[in-house]
Design a protein around this motif. Structure first.
Motif, PDB file in Angstrom:
ATOM      1  N   SER A  99       0.825  -1.211   0.000  1.00  0.00           N
ATOM      2  CA  SER A  99       0.000   0.000   0.000  1.00  0.00           C
ATOM      3  C   SER A  99       0.856   1.256   0.000  1.00  0.00           C
ATOM      4  N   CYS A 100       1.868   1.293   0.859  1.00  0.00           N
ATOM      5  CA  CYS A 100       2.720   2.483   0.939  1.00  0.00           C
ATOM      6  C   CYS A 100       3.582   2.644  -0.305  1.00  0.00           C
ATOM      7  N   ARG A 101       4.001   1.520  -0.901  1.00  0.00           N
ATOM      8  CA  ARG A 101       4.752   1.609  -2.158  1.00  0.00           C
ATOM      9  C   ARG A 101       3.884   2.181  -3.268  1.00  0.00           C
ATOM     10  N   ALA A 102       2.611   1.775  -3.286  1.00  0.00           N
ATOM     11  CA  ALA A 102       1.688   2.312  -4.286  1.00  0.00           C
ATOM     12  C   ALA A 102       1.468   3.807  -4.067  1.00  0.00           C
ATOM     13  N   THR A 103       1.379   4.215  -2.810  1.00  0.00           N
ATOM     14  CA  THR A 103       1.221   5.638  -2.500  1.00  0.00           C
ATOM     15  C   THR A 103       2.453   6.423  -2.938  1.00  0.00           C
ATOM     16  N   ALA A 104       3.635   5.869  -2.680  1.00  0.00           N
ATOM     17  CA  ALA A 104       4.879   6.543  -3.075  1.00  0.00           C
ATOM     18  C   ALA A 104       4.952   6.688  -4.590  1.00  0.00           C
ATOM     19  N   GLU A 105       4.558   5.649  -5.291  1.00  0.00           N
ATOM     20  CA  GLU A 105       4.572   5.701  -6.754  1.00  0.00           C
ATOM     21  C   GLU A 105       3.615   6.779  -7.265  1.00  0.00           C
ATOM     22  N   PHE A 106       2.435   6.850  -6.655  1.00  0.00           N
ATOM     23  CA  PHE A 106       1.474   7.879  -7.039  1.00  0.00           C
ATOM     24  C   PHE A 106       2.034   9.276  -6.758  1.00  0.00           C
ATOM     25  N   SER A 144       4.485  10.291  -9.267  1.00  0.00           N
ATOM     26  CA  SER A 144       3.857  10.618 -10.550  1.00  0.00           C
ATOM     27  C   SER A 144       3.321  12.042 -10.567  1.00  0.00           C
ATOM     28  N   LYS A 145       3.134  12.606  -9.363  1.00  0.00           N
ATOM     29  CA  LYS A 145       2.659  13.988  -9.247  1.00  0.00           C
ATOM     30  C   LYS A 145       3.811  14.963  -9.039  1.00  0.00           C
ATOM     31  N   GLY A 146       5.046  14.461  -9.089  1.00  0.00           N
ATOM     32  CA  GLY A 146       6.200  15.337  -9.000  1.00  0.00           C
ATOM     33  C   GLY A 146       6.827  15.442  -7.626  1.00  0.00           C
ATOM     34  N   LEU A 147       6.341  14.655  -6.653  1.00  0.00           N
ATOM     35  CA  LEU A 147       6.913  14.679  -5.315  1.00  0.00           C
ATOM     36  C   LEU A 147       8.038  13.655  -5.202  1.00  0.00           C
ATOM     37  N   SER A 148       9.048  13.994  -4.453  1.00  0.00           N
ATOM     38  CA  SER A 148      10.180  13.091  -4.250  1.00  0.00           C
ATOM     39  C   SER A 148       9.985  12.340  -2.938  1.00  0.00           C
ATOM     40  N   ILE A 149       9.248  11.240  -2.993  1.00  0.00           N
ATOM     41  CA  ILE A 149       8.952  10.437  -1.811  1.00  0.00           C
ATOM     42  C   ILE A 149       9.371   9.000  -2.096  1.00  0.00           C
ATOM     43  N   SER A 150      10.327   8.499  -1.325  1.00  0.00           N
ATOM     44  CA  SER A 150      10.790   7.129  -1.509  1.00  0.00           C
ATOM     45  C   SER A 150       9.790   6.147  -0.897  1.00  0.00           C
ATOM     46  N   ASP A 151       9.946   4.879  -1.257  1.00  0.00           N
ATOM     47  CA  ASP A 151       9.072   3.848  -0.678  1.00  0.00           C
ATOM     48  C   ASP A 151       9.221   3.801   0.839  1.00  0.00           C
ATOM     49  N   ASP A 152      10.457   3.894   1.334  1.00  0.00           N
ATOM     50  CA  ASP A 152      10.694   3.842   2.776  1.00  0.00           C
ATOM     51  C   ASP A 152      10.067   5.045   3.480  1.00  0.00           C
ATOM     52  N   GLU A 153      10.201   6.225   2.882  1.00  0.00           N
ATOM     53  CA  GLU A 153       9.614   7.426   3.487  1.00  0.00           C
ATOM     54  C   GLU A 153       8.099   7.311   3.530  1.00  0.00           C
ATOM     55  N   ALA A 154       7.510   6.768   2.461  1.00  0.00           N
ATOM     56  CA  ALA A 154       6.056   6.608   2.429  1.00  0.00           C
ATOM     57  C   ALA A 154       5.594   5.687   3.548  1.00  0.00           C
ATOM     58  N   HIS A 155       6.354   4.625   3.806  1.00  0.00           N
ATOM     59  CA  HIS A 155       5.972   3.706   4.887  1.00  0.00           C
ATOM     60  C   HIS A 155       6.046   4.401   6.240  1.00  0.00           C
ATOM     61  N   THR A 156       7.095   5.189   6.447  1.00  0.00           N
ATOM     62  CA  THR A 156       7.241   5.910   7.713  1.00  0.00           C
ATOM     63  C   THR A 156       6.126   6.929   7.906  1.00  0.00           C
ATOM     64  N   ARG A 157       5.770   7.615   6.842  1.00  0.00           N
ATOM     65  CA  ARG A 157       4.799   8.710   6.943  1.00  0.00           C
ATOM     66  C   ARG A 157       3.348   8.254   6.916  1.00  0.00           C
ATOM     67  N   PHE A 158       3.052   7.230   6.125  1.00  0.00           N
ATOM     68  CA  PHE A 158       1.649   6.931   5.831  1.00  0.00           C
ATOM     69  C   PHE A 158       1.129   5.622   6.408  1.00  0.00           C
ATOM     70  N   ALA A 159       1.994   4.797   7.000  1.00  0.00           N
ATOM     71  CA  ALA A 159       1.524   3.530   7.562  1.00  0.00           C
ATOM     72  C   ALA A 159       0.452   3.781   8.615  1.00  0.00           C
ATOM     73  N   GLY A 160      -0.674   3.092   8.471  1.00  0.00           N
ATOM     74  CA  GLY A 160      -1.762   3.229   9.433  1.00  0.00           C
ATOM     75  C   GLY A 160      -2.749   4.324   9.110  1.00  0.00           C
ATOM     76  N   MET A 161      -2.453   5.162   8.119  1.00  0.00           N
ATOM     77  CA  MET A 161      -3.335   6.280   7.773  1.00  0.00           C
ATOM     78  C   MET A 161      -4.457   5.832   6.839  1.00  0.00           C
ATOM     79  N   ALA A 162      -5.605   6.479   6.960  1.00  0.00           N
ATOM     80  CA  ALA A 162      -6.672   6.302   5.987  1.00  0.00           C
ATOM     81  C   ALA A 162      -6.318   7.075   4.719  1.00  0.00           C
ATOM     82  N   LEU A 163      -6.786   6.594   3.570  1.00  0.00           N
ATOM     83  CA  LEU A 163      -6.416   7.214   2.301  1.00  0.00           C
ATOM     84  C   LEU A 163      -6.810   8.697   2.196  1.00  0.00           C
TER      85      LEU A 163
END
Length: 234
Positions: A29-36, A39-58
């Motif tokens: 889920s977090c990897r998919a969020t990072a990829e999205f 695609s919008k121009g943000l520099s967010i790695s897969d690891d950063e997405a997991h740290t920031r978004f794990a447990g969050m509602a979409l």
């Protein structure tokens, strides 16, 4: 306050988070969020997405991305991300190590179980069907904070699960893995078992009354068995 894990307490209900506790879906889920996000121009790695978004509602994730972008995303962004995730989970969701054995063990203890998650019911249906957990969680025992409009760390989904079971918050134990979910359990006045490896830091508000940390799900059934035995003889 006496909690459900105290020898003088009464354990009557186990409430599970879904992602990261039952289903190993946080990573995909977090990897998919990072990829999205990329695609919008943000520099967010897969690891950063997991740290920031794990447990969050979409919807929360989308709001964070909008803040970082400095502009709004289309109204259906959260819906599209969720539908993509549902399709992904139908094909790739896997149980957390030891989850199926643990659920069978809790069933043998005679404890009722429910789920309170920031995932939508559609997401959970896909995950549970794929992983063989539907037998433990029929639809009336699955509760979505997202669908309620009150995502964690608000305690609403856990309080609703307790009310649906007809028990008080102090009779419940929540099984969580994220800081967001543990905070929701704390706000609900429920005991919390935090599933977290030794090398991952604890939440900043930890420990709280009635809190226990485990590093693998195979520790949970023995913990709950000891709790029930101590309460029986109290």
């Amino acid at each position: 306050m006496t909690t459900a894990l105290d020898s003088a307490g009464q354990l009557k209900l186990v409430i599970f988070d879904c992602d990261g506790v039952l289903v190993d879906s946080e990573g995909p889920s977090c990897r998919a969020t990072a990829e999205f996000a990329r695609s919008k121009g943000l520099s967010i790695s897969d690891d950063e997405a997991h740290t920031r978004f794990a447990g969050m509602a979409l919807p929360q994730v989308v709001r964070e991305l909008e803040t970082e972008l400095g502009h709004s995303l289309p109204d259906k962004t959260a819906f599209i991300l969720r539908e993509n995730l549902v399709q992904m989970m139908k094909k790739s969701a896997e149980p957390v190590s030891g989850a199926l054995e643990m659920l069978s063990g809790i069933r043998s203890l005679g404890l009722p179980v429910r789920v309170g998650s920031n995932s939508s019911v559609r997401e959970m249906d896909a995950k549970f069907e794929r992983t063989g957990m539907t037998q433990f969680f029929p639809e009336n025992r699955i509760h979505s904070a997202n669908d309620m409009g009150c995502p964690k760390p608000a305690p609403d989904v856990y309080l609703y699960a307790a009310k649906a079971e007809g028990v008080l918050p102090e009779n419940c134990v929540v099984i969580e893995d994220s800081n967001t979910g543990a905070e929701a359990a704390w706000k609900a006045g429920m005991a919390c078992v935090l599933l977290r490896p030794d090398d991952v830091p604890l939440p900043p508000f930890w420990p709280v009354e009635g809190s226990v940390r485990i590093t693998h799900l195979d520790e949970l059934v023995p913990l709950l068995r000891r709790t029930l035995e101590s309460q029986k003889h109290a």
